[in-house]
Design an enzyme around this catalytic site. Structure first.
Site, PDB file in Angstrom:
ATOM      1  N   LYS A  47       0.802  -1.009   0.023  1.00  0.00           N
ATOM      2  CA  LYS A  47      -0.069   0.329  -0.478  1.00  0.00           C
ATOM      3  C   LYS A  47       0.425   1.118   0.377  1.00  0.00           C
ATOM      4  O   LYS A  47       2.414   1.117   0.462  1.00  0.00           O
ATOM      5  CB  LYS A  47      -0.737  -0.507   1.267  1.00  0.00           C
ATOM      6  CG  LYS A  47      -1.036   1.353   1.334  1.00  0.00           C
ATOM      7  CD  LYS A  47      -2.783   1.392   3.212  1.00  0.00           C
ATOM      8  CE  LYS A  47      -3.062   2.593   3.232  1.00  0.00           C
ATOM      9  NZ  LYS A  47      -3.707   2.625   4.299  1.00  0.00           N
ATOM     10  N   LYS A  74       0.489   5.268   0.931  1.00  0.00           N
ATOM     11  CA  LYS A  74       0.145   6.006   1.545  1.00  0.00           C
ATOM     12  C   LYS A  74       0.070   7.920   0.436  1.00  0.00           C
ATOM     13  O   LYS A  74       1.656   8.418   0.055  1.00  0.00           O
ATOM     14  CB  LYS A  74       0.985   7.038   3.074  1.00  0.00           C
ATOM     15  CG  LYS A  74       0.033   7.989   3.212  1.00  0.00           C
ATOM     16  CD  LYS A  74      -1.187   8.038   3.828  1.00  0.00           C
ATOM     17  CE  LYS A  74      -2.107   6.976   4.750  1.00  0.00           C
ATOM     18  NZ  LYS A  74      -3.679   7.348   4.686  1.00  0.00           N
ATOM     19  N   ASP A 111      -3.696   5.129  -1.014  1.00  0.00           N
ATOM     20  CA  ASP A 111      -4.920   5.950  -0.607  1.00  0.00           C
ATOM     21  C   ASP A 111      -4.377   7.140  -0.220  1.00  0.00           C
ATOM     22  O   ASP A 111      -4.007   8.101   0.378  1.00  0.00           O
ATOM     23  CB  ASP A 111      -4.820   5.160   1.009  1.00  0.00           C
ATOM     24  CG  ASP A 111      -5.608   6.045   2.420  1.00  0.00           C
ATOM     25  OD1 ASP A 111      -6.547   6.393   1.901  1.00  0.00           O
ATOM     26  OD2 ASP A 111      -5.121   5.444   3.210  1.00  0.00           O
ATOM     27  N   ASN A 150      -6.824   9.472   0.941  1.00  0.00           N
ATOM     28  CA  ASN A 150      -7.530   9.906   2.167  1.00  0.00           C
ATOM     29  C   ASN A 150      -7.875  11.412   2.341  1.00  0.00           C
ATOM     30  O   ASN A 150      -7.559  12.019   2.309  1.00  0.00           O
ATOM     31  CB  ASN A 150      -6.238  10.536   3.237  1.00  0.00           C
ATOM     32  CG  ASN A 150      -5.717   9.324   4.224  1.00  0.00           C
ATOM     33  OD1 ASN A 150      -3.743   9.100   3.877  1.00  0.00           O
ATOM     34  ND2 ASN A 150      -6.972   8.793   4.495  1.00  0.00           N
ATOM     35  N   GLU A 210      -8.476   3.260  -2.073  1.00  0.00           N
ATOM     36  CA  GLU A 210      -8.300   3.293  -0.836  1.00  0.00           C
ATOM     37  C   GLU A 210      -9.340   4.887  -0.573  1.00  0.00           C
ATOM     38  O   GLU A 210      -7.722   5.319  -0.869  1.00  0.00           O
ATOM     39  CB  GLU A 210      -7.319   2.870  -0.085  1.00  0.00           C
ATOM     40  CG  GLU A 210      -7.620   3.147   1.801  1.00  0.00           C
ATOM     41  CD  GLU A 210      -7.337   2.675   2.552  1.00  0.00           C
ATOM     42  OE1 GLU A 210      -6.163   2.036   2.620  1.00  0.00           O
ATOM     43  OE2 GLU A 210      -6.377   3.116   3.712  1.00  0.00           O
ATOM     44  N   ASN A 246     -10.890   3.656   4.797  1.00  0.00           N
ATOM     45  CA  ASN A 246     -11.525   3.990   7.222  1.00  0.00           C
ATOM     46  C   ASN A 246     -11.911   5.543   7.164  1.00  0.00           C
ATOM     47  O   ASN A 246     -11.365   5.845   7.981  1.00  0.00           O
ATOM     48  CB  ASN A 246     -10.403   3.619   7.379  1.00  0.00           C
ATOM     49  CG  ASN A 246      -8.867   4.806   7.058  1.00  0.00           C
ATOM     50  OD1 ASN A 246      -7.843   4.899   6.021  1.00  0.00           O
ATOM     51  ND2 ASN A 246      -9.227   5.987   7.641  1.00  0.00           N
ATOM     52  N   ASP A 266     -10.902  -0.967  12.326  1.00  0.00           N
ATOM     53  CA  ASP A 266     -10.028  -1.195  13.188  1.00  0.00           C
ATOM     54  C   ASP A 266     -10.159  -0.636  14.470  1.00  0.00           C
ATOM     55  O   ASP A 266     -10.854  -0.254  14.802  1.00  0.00           O
ATOM     56  CB  ASP A 266      -9.478   0.248  12.969  1.00  0.00           C
ATOM     57  CG  ASP A 266      -7.805   1.424  13.690  1.00  0.00           C
ATOM     58  OD1 ASP A 266      -8.225   0.346  14.892  1.00  0.00           O
ATOM     59  OD2 ASP A 266      -7.244   1.798  13.772  1.00  0.00           O
ATOM     60  N   HIS A 305      -7.023  -1.355   9.479  1.00  0.00           N
ATOM     61  CA  HIS A 305      -7.034  -0.022   8.956  1.00  0.00           C
ATOM     62  C   HIS A 305      -6.241   0.182  10.310  1.00  0.00           C
ATOM     63  O   HIS A 305      -5.765  -0.712  10.825  1.00  0.00           O
ATOM     64  CB  HIS A 305      -7.969   0.898   9.820  1.00  0.00           C
ATOM     65  CG  HIS A 305      -7.403   3.110   9.225  1.00  0.00           C
ATOM     66  ND1 HIS A 305      -7.237   2.860  10.684  1.00  0.00           N
ATOM     67  CD2 HIS A 305      -6.345   3.520   8.846  1.00  0.00           C
ATOM     68  CE1 HIS A 305      -6.547   4.123  11.046  1.00  0.00           C
ATOM     69  NE2 HIS A 305      -5.933   4.722   9.175  1.00  0.00           N
ATOM     70  N   ASN A 358      -2.647   3.146  12.697  1.00  0.00           N
ATOM     71  CA  ASN A 358      -1.511   3.851  12.650  1.00  0.00           C
ATOM     72  C   ASN A 358      -1.133   3.380  12.984  1.00  0.00           C
ATOM     73  O   ASN A 358       0.014   2.852  13.561  1.00  0.00           O
ATOM     74  CB  ASN A 358      -2.324   4.704  13.750  1.00  0.00           C
ATOM     75  CG  ASN A 358      -3.647   6.147  12.494  1.00  0.00           C
ATOM     76  OD1 ASN A 358      -2.840   6.616  12.075  1.00  0.00           O
ATOM     77  ND2 ASN A 358      -4.758   6.506  13.152  1.00  0.00           N
TER      78      ASN A 358
HETATM   79  O1  GKR Z   1      -0.081   7.151   9.783  1.00  0.00           O
HETATM   80  O2  GKR Z   1       0.257   9.037   8.451  1.00  0.00           O
HETATM   81  C1  GKR Z   1      -0.855   8.166   8.594  1.00  0.00           C
HETATM   82  C2  GKR Z   1      -1.796   7.547   7.612  1.00  0.00           C
HETATM   83  O3  GKR Z   1      -2.195   8.982   7.419  1.00  0.00           O
HETATM   84  C3  GKR Z   1      -2.717   7.085   8.870  1.00  0.00           C
HETATM   85  O4  GKR Z   1      -2.996   8.465  10.089  1.00  0.00           O
HETATM   86  C4  GKR Z   1      -4.283   6.822   8.732  1.00  0.00           C
HETATM   87  O5  GKR Z   1      -5.278   6.884   9.156  1.00  0.00           O
HETATM   88  O6  GKR Z   1      -2.688   4.602   7.600  1.00  0.00           O
HETATM   89  C5  GKR Z   1      -4.098   5.543   7.720  1.00  0.00           C
HETATM   90  C6  GKR Z   1      -5.010   5.472   6.006  1.00  0.00           C
HETATM   91  O7  GKR Z   1      -5.177   4.381   6.224  1.00  0.00           O
HETATM   92  O8  GKR Z   1      -5.793   6.666   6.104  1.00  0.00           O
HETATM   93 MG    MG Z   2      -6.782   4.987   4.227  1.00  0.00          MG
END
Ligand code: GKR
Ligand code: MG
Length: 434
Positions: free
Chosen positions: A202, A204, A233, A235, A258, A281, A305, A332, A334
């Site tokens: 995955k 981010k 992802d 976000n 995601e 998530n 989660d 999910h 953190n």
């Molecule tokens: O740790 O930066 C991070 C992630 O962005 C996390 O805060 C997210 O909640 O891993 C997470 C996600 O899948 O969105």
């Molecule tokens: Mg996510």
């Protein structure tokens, strides 16, 4: 025959800790040099200890302190009553209190989780059963996790901040390297997979403009081939138009996409236009969100989660809902240590199906707070602990050290925007950027 009363809670310790975290980038900015966690320990009147770990935040810690008097004297088996007492004290929480950041900002769900997991640890010890047995029993011996890649600045985090330890080798060295383009991301993926054996990957996203992130996914596909499932992802930072445009470009290479966009309505629009399954998530994160999810068709996969779905038993309830409404279920994560990982593994072992390798940030952490040291991954999977309870014990010396880190670092809640502004003055979080 009269029922014997269960062990009762006599002491509650709430210990905020700060753990080293590298400068990872995400949609909300930059990770601070320390990630915050809170370790909760319940001790019963007969001296049995149960532990749990949740995201660290001074408001949640204060509420946990407030709930102390309600919990002292409670039978750890009476989880329904404990939950009711907490609801009566704190009231209900709405789904919108989750907030717009990538992480969940609710209070009550985290308190439920902290208390429930610690009680289940005790129940497991009393009944001589691992937590997975309290969730209905183990359906697999190992739980698979995915490599979780981040764009990042150079640096190890903690005291080193943006500097690196020149003596580090292997993944410990790779974890310090900058990854700001597709080449850096592929190098990070290779190092992480070599160390942990992950078989899914995955990224981010939500950090750079979408084409760069698509290029990184294509580069991962070229480097790892079609047998390694890939996800990205952003976000929820993309508009519907952007998500459809770039989602289509990645249709042939993604296992799932995601949270490309914000909100169930927008997710449903993207889902109708792009063939790749959508996971979340962010838009379906509570039982209150389920009717909207089903009515609109906002996602294919819910990333559960236990920290914010209100505990392990609620996560099993969620698994039933997912089975009924044909949603896939995965997990999910953190930044976290081994107490959370143990709980995730027990839950993962009890789920009816694990069709997707679960998320974990664990490779990014170097600290640990359990006596056995850091969990080992074999071919990307973690062996389900078989000892009673969670199967992990608190290392009190390390706990004290990590608590001192918390006191010294001065952080009281996660704020990635402020951290980013230290590097890029004037940078602001935008809930939709591209
Ligand atoms: O740790 O930066 C991070 C992630 O962005 C996390 O805060 C997210 O909640 O891993 C997470 C996600 O899948 O969105
Ligand atoms: Mg996510």
């Amino acid at each position: 025959m009269r029922n014997k009363p269960g062990p009762r809670i006599k002491e509650i310790s709430i210990t905020p800790i700060a753990i080293v975290d590298p400068p990872l980038l995400n949609a909300a900015g930059l990770h601070a040099p320390y990630a915050l966690r809170t370790i909760v320990e319940l001790v019963t009147d007969d001296g049995i200890s149960g532990i749990s770990e949740i995201p660290g935040n001074s408001a949640i810690d204060a509420a946990l302190h407030d709930s102390r008097e309600l919990l002292i004297g409670k039978d750890v088996f009476q989880l329904n009553e404990i939950r009711q007492v907490l609801v009566n004290r704190f009231g209900t929480e709405t789904a919108s209190q989750r907030g717009e950041a990538p992480w969940d900002q609710r209070k009550l769900v985290h308190i439920f989780s902290a208390i429930e997991v610690a009680c289940m640890d005790i129940i497991g010890k009393v009944t001589n059963r691992p937590v997975v047995d309290l969730l209905g029993g183990k359906l697999r011996d190992r739980v698979p996790f995915a490599a979780y890649l981040f764009y990042k600045y150079e640096g190890a985090g903690g005291e080193l901040g943006f500097n690196s330890d020149p003596n580090a080798v292997g993944w410990a060295a790779a974890r310090q390297a900058a990854a700001l383009d597709p080449v850096g991301i592929v190098a990070q993926a290779k190092a992480m997979c070599a160390e942990f054996g992950f078989q899914s990957i995955k990224l981010k996203g939500g950090v750079f403009e979408p084409q760069q992130e698509v290029d990184a996914m294509v580069a991962l596909y070229d480097a790892f081939g079609p047998d390694v499932p890939l996800r990205v992802d952003p976000n929820a930072l993309w508009t519907v138009e952007t998500a459809i445009k770039y989602g289509k470009k990645m249709e042939s290479i993604l296992e799932y996409l995601e949270d490309p966009v914000r909100g169930q309505e927008n997710m449903a629009k993207v889902r109708q236009a792009v063939k790749t399954p959508l996971a979340t998530n962010m838009c379906t994160t509570s039982f209150d969100d389920i009717p909207g999810s089903i009515a609109l068709g906002s996602e294919d996969i819910i990333l559960s989660d236990h920290h914010f779905w209100g505990g392990l038993r609620s996560s099993i309830t969620l698994a039933g809902i997912c089975a009924t409404f044909k949603r896939g279920l995965s997990m999910h994560s953190n930044s976290h240590l081994g107490i959370s990982l143990a709980a995730m593994v027990h839950l993962g072992a009890a789920l009816p199906e694990v069709p997707y390798a679960l998320d974990t940030h664990y490779p990014w952490q170097s600290d640990e707070v359990i006596t056995a040291g850091r969990f080992k991954f074999e071919e990307g999977s973690v062996l389900v602990p078989s000892e009673p309870g969670l199967g992990v014990e608190l290392d009190r010396v390390t706990l004290a050290k990590l608590h001192q880190n918390y006191l010294d670092c001065g952080l009281t809640k996660r704020d990635d925007e402020i951290e980013m502004q230290k590097v890029q003055p004037g940078w602001t979080f935008q809930s939709v950027r591209w």
